[in-house]
Enzyme design. Structure first.
Site, PDB file in Angstrom:
ATOM      1  N   LYS A 124       0.748  -1.218  -0.018  1.00 24.85           N
ATOM      2  CA  LYS A 124      -0.114  -0.176   0.105  1.00 24.85           C
ATOM      3  C   LYS A 124       0.983   1.286  -0.029  1.00 24.85           C
ATOM      4  O   LYS A 124       1.924   1.079   0.503  1.00 24.85           O
ATOM      5  CB  LYS A 124      -0.784   0.122   1.229  1.00 24.85           C
ATOM      6  CG  LYS A 124      -1.722  -1.117   1.300  1.00 24.85           C
ATOM      7  CD  LYS A 124      -3.360  -0.794   1.328  1.00 24.85           C
ATOM      8  CE  LYS A 124      -4.248  -1.626   1.443  1.00 24.85           C
ATOM      9  NZ  LYS A 124      -4.417  -2.095   2.760  1.00 24.85           N
ATOM     10  N   HIS A 127       1.752   6.928   3.030  1.00 25.09           N
ATOM     11  CA  HIS A 127       1.037   8.247   2.748  1.00 25.09           C
ATOM     12  C   HIS A 127       1.487   9.267   3.982  1.00 25.09           C
ATOM     13  O   HIS A 127       2.384   9.033   4.874  1.00 25.09           O
ATOM     14  CB  HIS A 127      -0.334   7.977   2.660  1.00 25.09           C
ATOM     15  CG  HIS A 127      -1.173   7.281   4.114  1.00 25.09           C
ATOM     16  ND1 HIS A 127      -1.111   8.189   5.246  1.00 25.09           N
ATOM     17  CD2 HIS A 127      -1.413   6.268   4.346  1.00 25.09           C
ATOM     18  CE1 HIS A 127      -1.689   7.062   6.239  1.00 25.09           C
ATOM     19  NE2 HIS A 127      -1.896   6.019   5.566  1.00 25.09           N
ATOM     20  N   HIS A 130       1.681   8.378   7.489  1.00 24.64           N
ATOM     21  CA  HIS A 130       2.728   7.390   7.954  1.00 24.64           C
ATOM     22  C   HIS A 130       4.034   8.339   8.152  1.00 24.64           C
ATOM     23  O   HIS A 130       4.940   7.960   8.775  1.00 24.64           O
ATOM     24  CB  HIS A 130       3.106   6.480   6.859  1.00 24.64           C
ATOM     25  CG  HIS A 130       2.123   5.308   6.879  1.00 24.64           C
ATOM     26  ND1 HIS A 130       1.365   5.065   5.703  1.00 24.64           N
ATOM     27  CD2 HIS A 130       1.529   4.488   7.615  1.00 24.64           C
ATOM     28  CE1 HIS A 130       0.533   4.200   5.902  1.00 24.64           C
ATOM     29  NE2 HIS A 130       0.597   3.714   7.212  1.00 24.64           N
TER      30      HIS A 130
HETATM   31  N1  ARG Z   1       0.088  -0.753   9.681  1.00 24.61           N
HETATM   32  C1  ARG Z   1      -0.774  -0.019  10.573  1.00 24.61           C
HETATM   33  C2  ARG Z   1      -1.277   1.247   9.576  1.00 24.61           C
HETATM   34  O1  ARG Z   1      -0.755   1.419   8.617  1.00 24.61           O
HETATM   35  C3  ARG Z   1      -0.390   0.785  11.918  1.00 24.61           C
HETATM   36  C4  ARG Z   1       0.206  -0.171  12.653  1.00 24.61           C
HETATM   37  C5  ARG Z   1       0.194   0.451  14.059  1.00 24.61           C
HETATM   38  N2  ARG Z   1       1.062  -0.450  15.282  1.00 24.61           N
HETATM   39  C6  ARG Z   1       0.572  -1.328  15.872  1.00 24.61           C
HETATM   40  N3  ARG Z   1       1.248  -2.089  16.618  1.00 24.61           N
HETATM   41  N4  ARG Z   1      -0.681  -1.803  15.698  1.00 24.61           N
HETATM   42  O2  ARG Z   1      -2.498   1.653   9.763  1.00 24.61           O
END
Ligand code: ARG
Length: 563
Positions: A124, A127, A130
């Site tokens: 993905k 963005h 992030h």
């Molecule tokens: N990958 C997730 C996202 O892009 C965020 C992960 C956050 N960290 C966690 N330990 N759940 O929304």
């Protein structure tokens, strides 16, 4: 020497409180004619059996003047006027001897902090949200390091889950090798979107996707190889972004890493009688805590996002024995983390209280709407490119003869983006507004960097310092305000660790830059007859450069010598 401590020490000889509690009460008066530090006496009324105004009067007359210019009382406050020449000399010399280390402490010695940040999803687009977690996490990482903590930077990649089954199915049906090689994330996103469109017409596709995920979980070699390829290609793209911002991680243990570590968690929850069945799923009920149930296993027995977070938290505790485990993730996930931390607590892990979700707001743009997912990826590269280009325009206008303009524009342009992310309290939404964020005289990254370059050019023109500075000659208000700002660095760093707020350091950098410009607009540095005064001012300028450099470094921003 920490002047505030000195004030606290002087007070402690006359009141029944420990130095730390006194230090917490000490305030910086709003105006400099009220002294440099003030101690409020309200809390002492009981012990002294007197009105606070009378206590402050008594203390002001009793406390020894040594090391202070004077000590007075204004209403219920004892006001301390620092002995400016000692304070100034100590501060400047401390900055100059400690150099890049200035601001460091050993508060965190022997303690480990896990900072999880960035954590994008494989296949993905990376963005602007992030980039927000990346900037905050990267800065918290450096801030904690500065206090002597052992810090572990963790990128909890979103590289596991049923969506990868769908992706594999989509790839087998519509994947284009060439496109994948050229721009992996674009291609993966294209086929993923297509999968969803097609699955609406042809629901059996969903089953196919599930079957592929099952095969992946069971270790099917061919399916696994595809997954790994998607992961590697995505990581390559993410690393390109990390390189631009000079961001590093100690671990890339993402969700997939916990695939074989979830059984233990599920069994533990079972043993502790926390799991109940609800609509076929296995959940932990949390209604007592006003939260929806935390789903641990879906109806088909598959694990989910929360299961992996439970496993990750346990793994981190076991592996790092953390003092704190921090999750820099957008505020919309606040409930998820509350649930996960609660389940850990219910399972009897007292360290659950050391897990902290650090949320942040949304990213908005002054001049355009952010809507489609596709738009976001373009936006990130655009954001960086545009920031660099616009900075270049400003440089071309202000300083057309500058050497390596491109490189300077890159540092300032990238720095301006990071600065914008970290300028306000993280829970606030941020708005990217080019005019505002690239201005050389607002509260911006370029403004702070420009102040640094300005100060640095004074030093270049002056050549080597001779070492005959007489700091007692720095008596003006502007000089003292600047010195005071420089002295306060460690305290702001500490505040930033307590509040988990890089913006405290950002604001601090702005304050130092402002104090420097006020000083430099009011006093000349190079055109002075008095050599000792000139040297003292040069020492102050050099210390200013050092502190701006150190504070920007904590934000992940590099300085430029000329701009
Ligand atoms: N990958 C997730 C996202 O892009 C965020 C992960 C956050 N960290 C966690 N330990 N759940 O929304």
């Amino acid at each position: 020497m920490d002047y505030k401590k000195k004030v606290a020490q002087a007070i402690s000889k006359h009141v029944d409180m420990d130095i730390e509690s006194i230090e917490k009460l000490i305030e910086i008066p709003p105006k400099s004619d009220m002294g440099d530090y003030a101690f409020p006496c309200f809390q002492l009324a009981k012990a002294f059996r007197k009105a606070p105004n009378m206590i402050s009067e008594e203390l002001a007359s009793k406390i020894s003047n040594e090391g202070f210019e004077k000590i007075t009382n204004i209403g219920p406050y004892v006001n301390f006027f620092a002995d400016k020449s000692i304070f100034t000399k100590n501060t400047i010399e401390k900055v100059l001897t400690e150099g890049d280390e200035y601001g460091s402490s050993n508060i965190g010695e022997g303690k480990t902090i896990c900072v999880e940040y960035s954590s994008p999803n494989i296949a993905k687009p990376f963005h602007v949200g992030h980039l927000f977690t990346t900037a905050i996490g990267n800065s918290l990482y450096k801030i904690f390091k500065k206090e002597g903590y052992n810090v572990q930077g963790i990128n909890h990649l979103g590289d596991w889950g049923t969506q990868f089954g769908k992706l594999i199915s989509a790839y087998k049906r519509w994947g284009n090798e060439e496109a994948l090689e050229k721009n992996a994330i674009d291609e993966l996103l294209r086929i993923y979107v297509k999968f969803h469109d097609e699955a609406e017409k042809e629901p059996s596709l969903e089953d196919e996707g599930r079957a592929y995920f099952k095969a992946l979980e069971d270790g099917d070699k061919e399916v696994e190889a595809l997954w790994k390829r998607f992961r590697d290609l995505s990581l390559k793209e993410f690393e390109r972004i990390y390189e631009i911002f000079d961001v590093k991680f100690d671990s890339y243990a993402g969700e997939a890493f916990y695939n074989d570590k979830m059984d233990v968690v599920v069994n533990e929850l079972k043993e502790k009688n926390l799991l109940v069945e609800s609509n076929g799923a296995q959940v932990v009920m949390l209604d007592e805590y006003n939260m929806p149930p935390c789903i641990v296993l879906k109806g088909d027995g598959a694990s989910i996002y929360a299961t992996r977070d439970l496993a990750a938290a346990m793994y981190r505790k076991k592996t790092y024995d953390f003092y704190k485990s921090i999750y820099v993730v957008g505020t919309p996930q606040a409930l998820h983390f509350k649930q996960v931390f609660k389940v850990l607590e219910l399972a009897g892990h007292e360290w659950a209280k050391d897990c902290v979700h650090v949320g942040f707001g949304l990213v908005k743009f002054a001049d355009r709407k952010l809507s489609t997912r596709k738009g976001e990826v373009i936006l990130l590269d655009d954001l960086i490119r545009e920031s660099i280009d616009k900075t270049l325009e400003v440089i071309n206008e202000k300083n057309p003869d500058l050497d390596n303009k491109e490189e300077v524009a890159k540092k300032i342009g990238v720095g301006a983006v990071v600065f914008t992310y970290l300028k306000n309290s993280r829970e606030k939404d941020i708005v990217f507004d080019w005019k505002e964020m690239l201005s050389f005289d607002g509260e911006t990254g370029p403004y702070v960097q420009y102040s640094y370059a300005r100060a640095n050019s004074i030093l270049t023109r002056a050549g080597e310092l001779k070492g005959n500075a007489d700091y007692s000659k720095l008596t003006s208000k502007e000089e003292f305000e600047l010195v005071k700002a420089l002295e306060g660095f460690a305290k702001q760093i500490h505040l930033a660790t307590e509040k988990l707020e890089p913006s405290i350091v950002t604001r601090y950098a702005i304050e130092v830059a402002k104090a420097f410009n006020k000083f430099y607009n009011a006093h000349s540095v190079l055109n002075l007859e008095d050599e000792e005064l000139k040297e003292a001012r040069l020492g102050l300028v050099k210390a200013t450069c050092q502190v701006i450099k150190n504070s920007l470094a904590l934000l992940g921003i590099e300085v430029v010598d000329k701009m």
